[in-house]
Motif scaffolding. Sequence first.
Motif, short mmCIF file in Angstrom:
data_model
loop_
_atom_site.label_atom_id
_atom_site.label_comp_id
_atom_site.label_asym_id
_atom_site.label_seq_id
_atom_site.Cartn_x
_atom_site.Cartn_y
_atom_site.Cartn_z
N ALA A 243 71.95 12.73 52.43
CA ALA A 243 71.88 11.55 51.57
C ALA A 243 72.63 11.86 50.28
N ALA A 244 73.40 10.87 49.80
CA ALA A 244 74.11 10.98 48.52
C ALA A 244 73.49 9.96 47.59
N MET A 245 72.90 10.43 46.49
CA MET A 245 72.10 9.56 45.64
C MET A 245 72.76 9.33 44.30
N ARG A 246 72.87 8.05 43.93
CA ARG A 246 73.45 7.70 42.63
C ARG A 246 72.40 7.94 41.54
N SER A 247 72.15 9.19 41.31
CA SER A 247 71.11 9.58 40.38
C SER A 247 71.29 11.05 40.06
N CYS A 248 70.34 11.59 39.27
CA CYS A 248 70.35 13.00 38.94
C CYS A 248 69.01 13.36 38.30
N ILE A 249 68.75 14.64 38.20
CA ILE A 249 67.48 15.12 37.65
C ILE A 249 67.33 14.72 36.19
N GLU A 250 68.44 14.59 35.47
CA GLU A 250 68.38 14.21 34.06
C GLU A 250 67.93 12.76 33.89
N TRP A 251 68.27 11.91 34.87
CA TRP A 251 67.91 10.49 34.82
C TRP A 251 66.45 10.27 35.21
N ALA A 462 68.02 5.53 23.22
CA ALA A 462 68.99 6.54 22.78
C ALA A 462 68.89 7.81 23.64
N LYS A 463 67.68 8.18 24.05
CA LYS A 463 67.52 9.35 24.92
C LYS A 463 68.21 9.12 26.26
N MET A 464 68.07 7.91 26.81
CA MET A 464 68.73 7.63 28.09
C MET A 464 70.24 7.46 27.91
N GLN A 465 70.65 6.93 26.76
CA GLN A 465 72.08 6.82 26.48
C GLN A 465 72.74 8.20 26.52
N ALA A 466 72.02 9.20 26.02
CA ALA A 466 72.58 10.56 26.01
C ALA A 466 72.88 11.04 27.43
N VAL A 467 72.09 10.58 28.41
CA VAL A 467 72.33 10.95 29.81
C VAL A 467 73.49 10.14 30.38
N VAL A 468 73.44 8.81 30.19
CA VAL A 468 74.45 7.93 30.79
C VAL A 468 75.84 8.23 30.24
N ALA A 469 75.93 8.48 28.94
CA ALA A 469 77.22 8.64 28.28
C ALA A 469 77.77 10.06 28.34
N ASP A 470 77.08 10.97 29.02
CA ASP A 470 77.52 12.37 29.11
C ASP A 470 78.58 12.48 30.21
N THR A 471 79.83 12.29 29.85
CA THR A 471 80.90 12.26 30.85
C THR A 471 81.06 13.62 31.54
#
Length: 494
Positions: A243-251, A462-471
């Motif tokens: 399975a390939a999941m559009r997610s991650c442990i940080e999210w 802002a905490k979630m933005q730090a995850v989403v915006a971490d290129t």
Amino acid sequence: GQSIRSQNHHTRAAVSSRHTLPIFAMDADSSSSPLRVVVVPWLAFGHLLPYLELSERLAERGHSVSYVSTPRNLARLPPLRPAAAPRVDLVALPLPRVDGLPDGAESTNDISYSDRKFHWKAFDGLAAPFAEFLAAACADEATRPHWIIADCFHHWATAAALDHKVPLAMLQPTAASVAASLRPPSVQPDASVVEEQPAAAARAVPRYEREGHAALITGHGASSGGMSVIQRFILTKDRCTVAAMRSCIEWEPESFPLAETLLGKPVIPLGLLPPSADGARRAAAQGAEHATVRWLDAQPPDSVIYVALGSEVPLREEQVRELAIGLELAGTRFLWALRKPIGADDDPLPPGFQDRTSGRGMVTTGWVPQMSILAHAAVGGFLTHCGRNSLIESLLFGHPLVMLPIYGDQGPNARQMAAKQVGLQVARNQDDGSFDRHGVSSAVRAVMVDEETRRGFVAGAAKMQAVVADTELHDRYIDEFVEHLRSCAAASAN
């Protein structure tokens, strides 16, 4: 969430109703040679767009991608990024005609909820053209795919992959949605992730959502062409390789560790596939002259709540009225991208609503440049259905949320964000899911007006933005995904 429009980019011009062979180049004898990958998303733009992003990210790393969908869906995709375009082949499979399905209705966006049973039947009819496409690709070792990446309803793609001994990665949205669907009582969230009581309460599944999910499990043939959604999912899951999941442990640290246990398959994180920086800038620039953006230009910073509930399942007329009066009662500025409700012939808004709110609100029923709106300094919050793309686009800009989930994985998404203090769900009747003007007004004021509660939601966003915006984080996940594919392909070849 992103703009969907026709265009004449040179890589799109060759789309036809006849499938083509992929433009795979080079073999994969060495560990550094390009992979040949087939990507097959579900026929909804909430899937087509992020997995086009995945395809472009693979192509920009030198891999060859055949992106498979139907002609009209392919024609409505945004242009490929120049660095990716030479290595992405758009493969058009004709969607079979089905009695009851309107001509040209190829995505879920084109049909009413009541017509979905015809769309599912047409979707199942893609089995034969996909099998033919894959057989032709596998006839020559120079074009044989190393991997297929298919959405979680594509039982016919997994059948063809098995026939040709091509490994297949099944796409999954989030661990939270999997956990909500599949978690047995014995499997609980990771004990190392300690949740406070409000977070645990935010995850409670309401009765109306449990009953809606039960319909997926028990038949539900009337709306899915004779096979339930869960049956399609299980067939796909049982036959896939990983399975390939559009997610991650940080999210989702509280849910992601459950995914492999629940699915019974190795789970490879893809990261969140947020819009690329170039794509976001291009989308914002293209929308700069839109009427909604010009209206925002005249509003104070952080003063407007943007309201958009997606295009898949519109609200009923009475729900639109309650939402409208709730926005009026809240007293805040708002920009509302309204989709005409089910069964509405005339203006669904309450009489006099637009006159009473004309100084502080704008309602539009046409296409809107969502990325430009979310990027605008005047926007200070987002009233959303919690579709995955909308969530990720909003949190890219750190907006707190007022959440009104409607369907599918939106409920789990909303509970996940509520537990992280990113925003607040509109109060609902736990039995039937209904909401009223007072629930809307209360939630909007808590997120937009009350300084203390707003401060907490802005901090959570802002905490979630730090995850989403971490290129760098998301680039690393794609690199690691490629290495997983390469090592599995090498193992199967030996």
